[in-house]
Design an enzyme around this catalytic site. Structure first.
Site, PDB file in Angstrom:
ATOM      1  N   ASN A   1      45.340  52.443  25.364  1.00 29.92           N
ATOM      2  CA  ASN A   1      46.201  51.265  25.305  1.00 29.92           C
ATOM      3  C   ASN A   1      45.987  50.494  24.001  1.00 29.92           C
ATOM      4  OD1 ASN A   1      46.785  51.928  27.941  1.00 29.92           O
ATOM      5  ND2 ASN A   1      46.486  49.858  28.729  1.00 29.92           N
TER       6      ASN A   1
ATOM      7  N   HIS B   1      39.525  43.427  24.540  1.00 31.67           N
ATOM      8  CA  HIS B   1      40.907  43.124  24.163  1.00 31.67           C
ATOM      9  C   HIS B   1      40.995  42.188  22.945  1.00 31.67           C
ATOM     10  CE1 HIS B   1      41.774  44.352  28.403  1.00 31.67           C
ATOM     11  NE2 HIS B   1      42.845  44.844  27.824  1.00 31.67           N
TER      12      HIS B   1
ATOM     13  N   ASP C   1      52.096  46.512  32.535  1.00 35.71           N
ATOM     14  CA  ASP C   1      50.666  46.492  32.203  1.00 35.71           C
ATOM     15  C   ASP C   1      49.984  45.187  32.632  1.00 35.71           C
ATOM     16  OD1 ASP C   1      48.400  47.610  30.958  1.00 35.71           O
ATOM     17  OD2 ASP C   1      48.783  46.511  29.107  1.00 35.71           O
TER      18      ASP C   1
HETATM   19  O1  G3H Z   1      46.491  46.822  28.016  1.00 35.34           O
HETATM   20  C1  G3H Z   1      46.601  46.636  26.803  1.00 35.34           C
HETATM   21  C2  G3H Z   1      45.571  47.014  25.860  1.00 35.34           C
HETATM   22  O2  G3H Z   1      44.336  47.034  26.465  1.00 35.34           O
HETATM   23  C3  G3H Z   1      45.697  46.434  24.497  1.00 35.34           C
HETATM   24  O3  G3H Z   1      44.497  45.936  23.945  1.00 35.34           O
HETATM   25  O4  G3H Z   1      45.553  44.485  22.229  1.00 35.34           O
HETATM   26  O5  G3H Z   1      43.138  44.938  22.185  1.00 35.34           O
HETATM   27  O6  G3H Z   1      44.736  46.762  21.638  1.00 35.34           O
HETATM   28  P1  G3H Z   1      44.472  45.514  22.400  1.00 35.34           P
HETATM   29 ZN    ZN Z   2      44.374  46.098  28.468  1.00 32.91          ZN
END
Ligand code: G3H
Ligand code: ZN
Length: 289
Positions: free
Chosen positions: A232, A182, A83
């Site tokens: 995600n 994020h 990722d």
């Molecule tokens: O790629 C990872 C996600 O976008 C996680 O985002 O930690 O804000 O849930 P988050």
């Molecule tokens: Zn992300």
């Protein structure tokens, strides 16, 4: 079960349901995601970010091997996804480490540079049989930066630009910026559902929602109904882990055995995984047995 791939999970998901993809940092995250998915009887994606690899001194293999082994022992289909990859060197280590998909993130670059870098990554990834996701319209709050306000201009994906980007880059899926950010520790993001509708109408690849920890349940459900195919989630697990450990050690400050508080932390993460999968899918439940 044998490892599956993110692409297969998305293709196999029922219409208007999404595949949950959780970011893992430690072995306990891996175990918790698999346990949570098993208790929800749903497939899941284990994601390792470039930041997580950096945390492990740049060595992808130990966590990747643990994730592969856990996936193969799982009672539900599990895919491994690399990722937010910015490093071409890390991208090229994906296949040997057992990943079936990657998210190549050049969204910090101006449009044409993002397109050129993503196109090159797609050429390479497809040559290796990898499914590849990219991002257009930067979702804020990456790499320790303050989360973007949901209405910040940088946090929106333009549908016309997205259509051209997908066609010219050849990506298999697109992460879109529609109001999430994020690393939010409150679930207060308001998504731009009208924009999502335009994006879903303009694009024929699966759409991915990043920064989903900050998105309330109802907003997640509406986003999935509106065309989000992969969700995600990272920070929500860390909130659960850290909160459970903090509570445990507050109650029992004499404890030094990490197995005791990590057991509590891992269970809290597994519960979060199962609960969020329940929010995201209605028809993706596996048949009993
Ligand atoms: O790629 C990872 C996600 O976008 C996680 O985002 O930690 O804000 O849930 P988050
Ligand atoms: Zn992300």
């Amino acid at each position: 079960m044998p490892l599956t791939t993110t692409g297969e999970l998305i293709t196999g998901a029922a219409a208007h349901s999404a595949v949950a993809a959780f970011n893992v940092i430690t072995l306990e995250h891996v175990e918790a995601v698999v346990a949570g998915a098993e208790s929800a009887a749903a497939p899941v994606v284990l994601q390792v970010s470039e930041n997580a690899v950096r945390f492990h001194d740049g060595d992808l293999i130990p966590l990747a091997r643990a994730a592969s082994a856990a996936a193969e022992r799982a009672a539900v289909p599990v895919a491994l996804h690399l990722d937010h990859i910015q490093s071409d060197d890390l991208l090229r280590r994906a296949v040997d480490a057992g990943f079936g998909s990657v998210m190549y993130d050049a969204s910090r670059l101006p449009y044409l540079d993002n397109l050129a870098a993503t196109h090159a990554a797609v050429e390479w990834a497809h040559g290796q049989g990898l499914w590849i996701e990219a991002e257009l319209g930067q979702v804020g709050g990456k790499n320790g930066a303050a989360p973007l306000d949901a209405h910040a201009p940088g946090a929106r994906t333009d549908p016309d630009e997205a259509r051209a980007f997908v066609a010219d880059s050849g990506v298999d899926a697109l992460a879109v910026a529609i109001g999430s950010s994020h690393a939010m520790t409150t679930r207060t993001a308001a998504l731009d559902h009208a924009l999502l509708e335009r994006l879903a109408g303009a694009l024929d690849v699966p759409l991915v929602l990043h920064g989903s920890s900050g998105v309330p349940d109802d907003e997640l459900r509406t986003a999935v109904a509106g065309g989000i195919a992969k969700v995600n989630i990272g920070t929500a697990l860390n909130i659960a882990l850290t909160g459970a450990i903090r509570d445990f050690l507050t109650d029992r400050p004499e404890v030094v055995d990490p197995r005791k508080y990590l057991t509590a932390g891992r269970a809290a993460m597994a519960e979060t995984v199962a609960r969020l999968i329940g929010v995201l899918r209605t028809e993706a439940v596996l048949p009993p047995g």
